[in-house]
Design a protein around this motif. Structure first.
Motif, PDB file in Angstrom:
ATOM      1  N   GLU A  31       0.752  -1.308   0.040  1.00 60.18           N
ATOM      2  CA  GLU A  31      -0.026  -0.033  -0.034  1.00 60.18           C
ATOM      3  C   GLU A  31       1.168   1.474   0.094  1.00 60.18           C
ATOM      4  O   GLU A  31       0.010   1.978  -0.263  1.00 60.18           O
ATOM      5  CB  GLU A  31      -0.632  -0.328   1.188  1.00 60.18           C
ATOM      6  CG  GLU A  31       0.231   0.254   2.690  1.00 60.18           C
ATOM      7  CD  GLU A  31       0.158  -1.218   3.306  1.00 60.18           C
ATOM      8  OE1 GLU A  31      -0.365  -2.482   2.544  1.00 60.18           O
ATOM      9  OE2 GLU A  31       0.062  -1.564   4.044  1.00 60.18           O
ATOM     10  N   ARG A  80       1.877  -8.441   0.649  1.00 60.48           N
ATOM     11  CA  ARG A  80       0.849  -8.680   1.138  1.00 60.48           C
ATOM     12  C   ARG A  80       0.307  -7.418   0.952  1.00 60.48           C
ATOM     13  O   ARG A  80       0.848  -6.013  -0.006  1.00 60.48           O
ATOM     14  CB  ARG A  80       1.605  -8.092   2.726  1.00 60.48           C
ATOM     15  CG  ARG A  80       0.145  -7.928   3.464  1.00 60.48           C
ATOM     16  CD  ARG A  80      -0.123  -6.830   3.918  1.00 60.48           C
ATOM     17  NE  ARG A  80      -0.537  -5.169   4.031  1.00 60.48           N
ATOM     18  CZ  ARG A  80       0.257  -4.880   5.133  1.00 60.48           C
ATOM     19  NH1 ARG A  80       0.193  -5.487   6.663  1.00 60.48           N
ATOM     20  NH2 ARG A  80       0.414  -4.009   5.905  1.00 60.48           N
ATOM     21  N   ARG A  97     -11.494  -2.336   5.722  1.00 56.26           N
ATOM     22  CA  ARG A  97     -10.065  -2.020   5.873  1.00 56.26           C
ATOM     23  C   ARG A  97      -9.869  -3.289   4.875  1.00 56.26           C
ATOM     24  O   ARG A  97     -10.597  -4.811   5.495  1.00 56.26           O
ATOM     25  CB  ARG A  97      -9.540  -1.410   6.818  1.00 56.26           C
ATOM     26  CG  ARG A  97      -9.379  -2.238   7.753  1.00 56.26           C
ATOM     27  CD  ARG A  97      -8.996  -2.295   8.993  1.00 56.26           C
ATOM     28  NE  ARG A  97      -7.270  -2.516   8.690  1.00 56.26           N
ATOM     29  CZ  ARG A  97      -5.704  -2.763   9.242  1.00 56.26           C
ATOM     30  NH1 ARG A  97      -6.403  -2.862  10.471  1.00 56.26           N
ATOM     31  NH2 ARG A  97      -5.370  -3.505   9.093  1.00 56.26           N
ATOM     32  N   GLU A  99      -4.565 -11.734  11.872  1.00 50.27           N
ATOM     33  CA  GLU A  99      -4.466 -10.698  12.343  1.00 50.27           C
ATOM     34  C   GLU A  99      -5.360 -10.699  13.650  1.00 50.27           C
ATOM     35  O   GLU A  99      -5.759  -9.348  13.994  1.00 50.27           O
ATOM     36  CB  GLU A  99      -4.681  -9.344  11.359  1.00 50.27           C
ATOM     37  CG  GLU A  99      -3.702  -9.115  11.757  1.00 50.27           C
ATOM     38  CD  GLU A  99      -2.805  -8.226   9.751  1.00 50.27           C
ATOM     39  OE1 GLU A  99      -2.153  -7.168  10.701  1.00 50.27           O
ATOM     40  OE2 GLU A  99      -3.392  -8.250   8.491  1.00 50.27           O
ATOM     41  N   GLY A 112       0.163 -10.934  12.528  1.00 48.61           N
ATOM     42  CA  GLY A 112       0.709  -9.100  12.430  1.00 48.61           C
ATOM     43  C   GLY A 112       0.077  -9.326  13.718  1.00 48.61           C
ATOM     44  O   GLY A 112      -0.688  -8.493  13.729  1.00 48.61           O
ATOM     45  N   GLY A 113       1.263  -9.051  13.843  1.00 50.31           N
ATOM     46  CA  GLY A 113       1.501  -8.648  15.995  1.00 50.31           C
ATOM     47  C   GLY A 113       1.237  -7.390  16.529  1.00 50.31           C
ATOM     48  O   GLY A 113      -0.275  -6.860  16.430  1.00 50.31           O
ATOM     49  N   ASN A 114       0.694  -6.259  15.193  1.00 48.82           N
ATOM     50  CA  ASN A 114       0.979  -5.236  14.772  1.00 48.82           C
ATOM     51  C   ASN A 114      -1.047  -5.381  15.615  1.00 48.82           C
ATOM     52  O   ASN A 114      -1.261  -4.248  16.611  1.00 48.82           O
ATOM     53  CB  ASN A 114       0.958  -3.878  14.044  1.00 48.82           C
ATOM     54  CG  ASN A 114       2.636  -4.268  13.895  1.00 48.82           C
ATOM     55  OD1 ASN A 114       3.075  -4.619  14.708  1.00 48.82           O
ATOM     56  ND2 ASN A 114       3.232  -3.673  13.036  1.00 48.82           N
ATOM     57  N   ARG A 172      -4.207   0.496  18.086  1.00 43.45           N
ATOM     58  CA  ARG A 172      -2.620   0.613  18.450  1.00 43.45           C
ATOM     59  C   ARG A 172      -1.779   2.045  17.246  1.00 43.45           C
ATOM     60  O   ARG A 172      -0.975   2.452  17.936  1.00 43.45           O
ATOM     61  CB  ARG A 172      -2.021  -0.080  17.107  1.00 43.45           C
ATOM     62  CG  ARG A 172      -2.466  -0.089  15.887  1.00 43.45           C
ATOM     63  CD  ARG A 172      -2.360  -0.757  14.980  1.00 43.45           C
ATOM     64  NE  ARG A 172      -1.219  -0.432  13.971  1.00 43.45           N
ATOM     65  CZ  ARG A 172      -0.643  -1.500  12.867  1.00 43.45           C
ATOM     66  NH1 ARG A 172      -1.385  -2.812  12.784  1.00 43.45           N
ATOM     67  NH2 ARG A 172       0.321  -0.893  12.251  1.00 43.45           N
ATOM     68  N   CYS A 208       5.304 -10.455  12.231  1.00 49.53           N
ATOM     69  CA  CYS A 208       6.070 -10.207  10.957  1.00 49.53           C
ATOM     70  C   CYS A 208       5.036  -8.428  11.726  1.00 49.53           C
ATOM     71  O   CYS A 208       5.962  -7.541  10.954  1.00 49.53           O
ATOM     72  CB  CYS A 208       5.347 -10.033   9.947  1.00 49.53           C
ATOM     73  SG  CYS A 208       3.662  -9.574   9.262  1.00 49.53           S
TER      74      CYS A 208
END
Ligand code: PEP
Ligand code: MG
Length: 748
Positions: free
Chosen positions: A473, A507, A533, A606, A627-629, A640, A677
């Motif tokens: 993106e 991705r 999203r 995620e 996707g840990g965030n 976050r 990641c």
């Protein structure tokens, strides 16, 4: 405005200007100013109070109060009537001061005999510098014109560059632009940098404050406003393709540019004797002071718009464009209120660091700064008013502080710190070709995150085995129109060429949430992070996702291709995306284009829901990447991007680690390749824990690979795993303290 007041004000301003042009010592000059004002306004007292620090005001000069009180009498912000003017940044006018709420009797000044009081803030561009007060024995209320006149005088005083000298050395007085100061912000990208300030929007320097001919000055203002209106109309005419928000900003510009009230106030300032530039700046100061007190975010944005417009008007009046003739310093550190990703990319690798007054950790500019591997601090208050182009500046991205015009001791301590880190980097570089193999023999695969072509040079130098996450993106965010398929093909092909056979996990578009493309319509959502999203958009409006998949297949041009879908929450979402990919492969085959020799299609885990998908799902994916965030924000229900809660929950919280172990176990049972990641993979202690619970592959920003590898090579993952099991068994909340103790026992 009555003619008499106008003439008096003009006379007063002239006298002040003449006084300021003499080279009297500072205190003498300040004293003279109070005398001139008192005489001119026909009052017994005129005093100047200045901020000594953020909370304390000091009487710095007076005509009429006891001279002994000067530099002795001090008030806290909000204390007494003077403190009240300072706190509210508004004039206070009373015929009976002792009866006024908050009045504080200060015996040492002898002010008890003065009944009437008029105080106005001394401020410059929203920076509160102090309070100017006049008092008289006669119980009189000052007229609107007198208040206005005193505000104009306060504006002129605010421009005295040496004001800071009156309140002592320890002060961080803003208007001087000379003293060293330290400002605290939020780290958006770690690292340290030393350099010189480069203002993204250089401040317009005003040299003439007082006019000699107000008619000529009014004509100048009129002409400049006309020019401003034309330029805003032009911007609007060219704004066809922009999104609603940008158009709204421009419409607000136009509204302000035609605002009678704004213009009228500036015209009054000019009639009272200010130059056109000073009048614009005075209104800008008032708006900025208001800005701090407006709780409504929308209104604050509008006041920001007015601020931008004032800057444009000042540029027209002074003929100073963005090009001020200043040369970019050798080690530029960009200072701005905010900056877009495209503008930041234009500066590119020339910059040593970036300091923003606003910004957010998840903003596009942050993402670009990460790609450029330069430290970025955001939410640094007052930096754009404090810093001047060329100022010496130290950015400490680890501590989240900026040292502006640091003294020698700070600068040398900072250099020591940078040198130590450079040494550590050298040590990490020597590990580049060695595997991340722990003492127990387990090897962890370390990969890097990327998103721009600018990242790719780091692939060989970091020692990463692959690009574990390529955020596609960013290319979309960094430009102001939708890229064409051919643009995408060219970009992905260049990325694959640069990777020289190392795997790149592309991705697919993860837009929505905070990642907004100016050219794509987007619904207003109450909670965009949990809204429409990523893959949700791709499945509901497949046009762009299909174009992207086609571009990836073409760019691979026969080479292996790895693709992963973001924010997969259910099995059917993955199946639909996978089917779409297969249809595009089939289409490309029919068109006669070469197909990838091998494809891998995976999902980003995620949302907690995917951890409990049926076993058949785990067997059907080629790989899973945590996707840990996002996973962490949904696990703890903590945004976050929200500074209030972002740091509240630790990744090494035992509940979270136990949850990650569920994923590890399920992948183990079904022989699914697993990677992690999120940002945490790049923090050595966190990475050690992730490896210790059995995650075999970690993807992180390139600069983290060295430190993570170094720690893993010194550790024994069996010991880490046992340590975490003990923490779990003991019912502790976090594994961090135990891990820190363990790491302290490891030999360097
Ligand atoms: C994540 O969520 O951990 C992730 C890697 O993706 P992003 O930060 O781009 O949302
Ligand atoms: Mg994510």
């Amino acid at each position: 405005m009555p003619h008499r007041t106008e003439t008096d004000s003009r006379k007063l301003l002239r006298r002040l200007r003449d006084e300021m042009s003499l080279s009297n010592p500072g205190q003498e000059r300040l004293d003279r100013i109070t005398t001139i004002i008192a005489e001119s306004m026909g009052v017994e007292v005129c005093s100047i109070y200045l901020f000594r620090d953020a909370d304390t005001l000091e009487l710095c000069a007076t005509e009429g109060l006891k001279p002994d009180a000067v530099h002795k009498t001090r008030l806290r912000l909000g204390e007494g009537l003077v403190g009240k003017v300072a706190r509210t940044a508004k004039p206070l006018n009373t015929a009976n001061a002792p009866a006024e709420p908050g009045f504080r009797y200060m015996a040492e000044t002898g002010e008890e005999v003065f009944t009437s009081f008029l105080g106005v803030p001394i401020q410059r561009l929203g920076e509160r510098l102090g309070v100017l007060v006049v008092q008289a024995k006669e119980p009189r209320l000052y007229s609107e014109d007198e208040i206005y006149g005193l505000e104009v005088v306060a504006m002129v005083i605010a421009e005295m560059t040496e004001l800071g000298a009156f309140v002592g050395e320890e002060t961080s007085f803003a208007a001087t632009h000379k003293h060293p100061i330290m400002l605290r912000g939020v780290t958006a990208q770690e690292g340290e940098a030393e350099g010189e300030v480069w203002l993204h929007e250089p401040r317009v320097v005003i040299t003439n404050l007082v006019n000699d001919d107000s008619q000529a000055e009014l004509a100048r203002l009129e002409e400049a406003v006309e020019q401003l209106r034309v330029s805003v109309d032009q911007l609007l005419a060219n704004a066809g393709g922009r999104d609603k928000e940008q158009q709204e900003v421009l419409l607000t510009y136009r509204m302000f540019a035609h605002s009678r009230g704004w213009l009228k106030r500036m015209e009054e300032d000019i009639r009272l004797g200010l130059s056109a530039e000073a009048a614009v700046e005075k209104e800008q100061s008032t708006a900025r002071a208001r800005l701090e007190t407006v709780p409504d975010a929308y209104l604050r944005d509008r006041l920001h718009d007015l601020d931008d417009l004032s800057n444009r008007l000042l540029r027209i009046l002074t003929g100073q464009g963005n090009e001020t003739g200043a040369e970019m310093p050798d080690r530029p550190i960009l200072v701005a209120r905010n900056i877009g990703p495209g503008e930041l990319l234009e500066y590119g690798r020339r910059l040593r660091g970036v300091v923003l007054e606003e910004g957010s950790v998840g903003s596009h500019a942050t993402i670009v700064a990460r790609a450029l591997a330069i430290p970025l601090l955001i939410n640094v208050p007052r930096i754009t008013t404090e810093a001047l182009t060329g100022d010496h500046i130290l950015v400490d991205g680890t501590e989240g502080v900026v040292h502006l015009r640091p003294d020698d001791s700070i600068a040398s301590a900072f250099r020591d710190k940078m040198a130590m880190q450079a040494k550590a980097q050298e040590r990490f570089a020597s590990l580049r070709d060695k595997p991340a193999q722990a003492r127990c023999g387990t090897r962890i695969s370390l990969k890097m995150n990327a998103g721009l072509m600018a990242d790719l040079p780091s692939l060989p130098s970091s020692g990463a085995e692959a690009v574990g996450l390529f955020r596609t993106e960013l290319q979309f965010l960094a430009q102001d129109r939708m890229p064409k398929r051919s643009d995408l093909v060219a970009n992905y092909a260049r990325v694959l060429d640069a990777a020289k056979g190392k795997r790149v996990y592309f991705r697919t578009l993860d837009i929505g949430s905070d990642k907004v493309m100016p050219y794509m319509k987007r619904p207003d959502e109450p909670n965009p992070a949990m809204g429409w999203r990523a893959l949700r958009v791709g499945l509901d409006k497949p046009g762009v996702l299909r174009m992207q998949l086609q571009a990836l297949i073409r760019a691979a041009n026969g080479r292996a291709l790895s693709v992963m879908f973001p924010l997969v929450a259910t099995v059917s979402e993955f199946t639909s995306a996978h089917d779409m990919f297969m249809r595009e492969i089939e289409r490309e085959r029919r068109l006669g284009h070469p197909l990838p020799e091998k494809v891998e299609v995976g999902a980003m885990l995620e949302t907690p829901s995917l951890a409990y998908a049926p076993r058949s799902f785990f067997e059907s994916v080629d790989f899973l990447s945590i996707g840990g965030n996002d996973l962490k924000q949904f696990f703890f229900a903590a945004d976050r991007e929200n500074e209030l809660v972002r740091r509240r929950y630790d990744t090494l919280n035992v509940s979270f680690l136990t949850f990650l172990q569920v994923i590890v176990d399920r992948c183990h049972e079904s022989h699914t390749n697993l990677s992690f990641c999120g940002e945490d993979a790049g923090r050595p202690i966190d990475a050690l824990a992730l490896a210790g619970i059995g995650i075999p592959s970690l993807s992180m920003r390139p600069a983290s690979i060295g430190p993570v590898k170094s720690l893993i090579r010194r550790a024994n993952l069996n010991e880490v795993s046992e340590l975490i099991a003990r923490v779990q068994a003991r019912g502790l909340e976090s594994a961090r303290p135990a891990l820190l103790d363990y790491v302290a026992t490891l030999v360097e």
